[in-house]
Design a protein around this motif. Sequence first.
Motif: not given
Lengths: 398, 224
Positions: B126-133
Amino acid sequence: MLDILIAIIDFPATKWLLLIMGLVMPLASILTWMERRQSAMMQDRLGPNRANIGPIKLKGILHFIADAVKMIFKEDFIPANVHKGLFALAPVLALAPVLIAFAIIPFGPTIYPHSLTSTIDTYALATAPGSYAFADSIRLQIFSIDFGLIFYFAVLTLANYGGTIAGWASYNKWALLGGLRSSSQMMSYEVAMGLALMGVFLWTGTLEPGAIALHGASATMSPSNPLNWMWLWQPVGLVLFFTAAIAETKRAPFDIPEGEPEIIGYFVEYSGIRWGMFFLAEFIEIVFVSAVIATIFFGGWQLPFLDADGFRIGGYIDQVTHMSVGGTVLHLPHLVVVLLQAGAFAGKVVLLSMFQLFIRWTLPHMRADQLMNLGWKWLLPLTLANIMVTALIRLLFL
Amino acid sequence: MSSHQEAAPSHDGPKVLAVSERSPRVRSIAVVRPGEPDVNYLAATAKGLAITLKHFARNFFLPMKSADERAKPGAPVDETWKNEIETVQYPEEKVTYPERFRGLHRLMLRDDGAVRCVACMCCPTACPAHCITIVPEESDSLRIEKRPAIFEIDELRCIACGLCVEACPCDAIRMDTGEHAKPVEDRARSIETKETMMARGIQSVATQGGEGPNWRETATPPSK
Ligand code: SF4
Ligand code: SF4
């Protein structure tokens, strides 16, 4: 030994250093902080109050040091395609004329080094100015020239080249617009500014600022009487000159060359200390305008009711017999009088500078055509009318 | 009907000079600017100066309002000889944030203190910033299939949109800490790890994987 010391102090460069380093530079730097702090207070904010050296905070006054350090150590960036020589010359051209123009400002009374500890005898001073007590006098004015105000107009106009050349050399359309605006703004105020002081000239018969400061409108009031100063006799001239002078400092409401919300202005390509010089020049111009107005309209370095020999309430020094007439006199040593009077000049300059800051943070910015309207349709006719009325009054009543 | 819709316009509107025949809403109007005689620079300047001078004098000479009063935006002027400065001196004084303020993330905990996240990969999706790994690993528990071995959020890239919280099916990630992302000296330090986020975590009030009593009936929600 004393002779050498006096000769050194009496040297114009020493006096210039004393004035610039002792009053103008500190005041201009502190004004950069004061402007932010004062405008904040006017807008219900707090303003910069954090800069400190260790525990010394002084309500944030040290911000000006932080600013200076920042500007000096910032990268001195010169964009491609600028004209390198003119680009480097422009800030100097903006700063130097203002510093030169200070030469005409009397920033304190004449010092008589041999009678520093005694009270000045005004009668002896007028009748025997060559005696030992009054020898080696030091005039706290760098150049006392008959065409003082003309010199000021001539020199300060040169400062405009700073802006114009900066705009031209920057190879940037906004900067060029700002530079053009800077020179076109000069058209709007310069004529009215010169003519606004012609009323004072008619009244006092001199263009030498030191003589204007000491001029008494009436022989039964000593020159230190505030009612004798030009603000009372040339109120229209004061308002008109103040308006034109604010246009000269290029600050709101007349900040058209800079035009922060639209074109940033002629120094848009400058950074670091070069920009800092424009910035400083602006604040030094504020101090200069204050000094000129204080000198011409508010008695210069005179403290109200403080004559050369001390505070004089009610009486005056007769201009013909040179005797003190009536009133009570509180005699003071010459040194105290000199310090009080130099302090009075600094105080007047600070207050007038603060008043300019008030105006700058109160009025909205004008368009170029509005300034043109103001300058040519209002200021110019009013100055002409002021000259006519002053001349008529001089002719009919005095 | 609310009253402001019925209120008549306070002026008659601009004077219409000409109306287009094809579309009557296209009109040319006379622009009214104050004419020269109306402009009284000096009086207006004096009036403005009086206002700013009043504010300056009040703020310069009178003592400051208390921090609480300043923290309330638009609080009425204190009548008891205080100035009008509204500045909240940030690190020392803070305004209370609204309850739904989206602050730093935290990972919620199970009853036994283990991480609640099941590494379902909904939030990185869901993260639009692609910041979760997330790197998943097998869980010790028989009931739970996966858990995150690594769970990192780059707070510099995070736009604080809150979509990860919305996406999570099991109340494992939340942004209700009320804390800002801290200023950092190099970018690597802005990455929140599983450990740091669990350190802020609390026990969720949701039921444990369908097991146990429903919290709605039994538990009182734990405080933050
Ligand atoms: S708040 Fe938005 S941007 Fe930040 S981690 Fe969650 S989904 Fe990504
Ligand atoms: S935090 Fe929630 S949405 Fe994200 S992986 Fe874990 S369980 Fe799935």
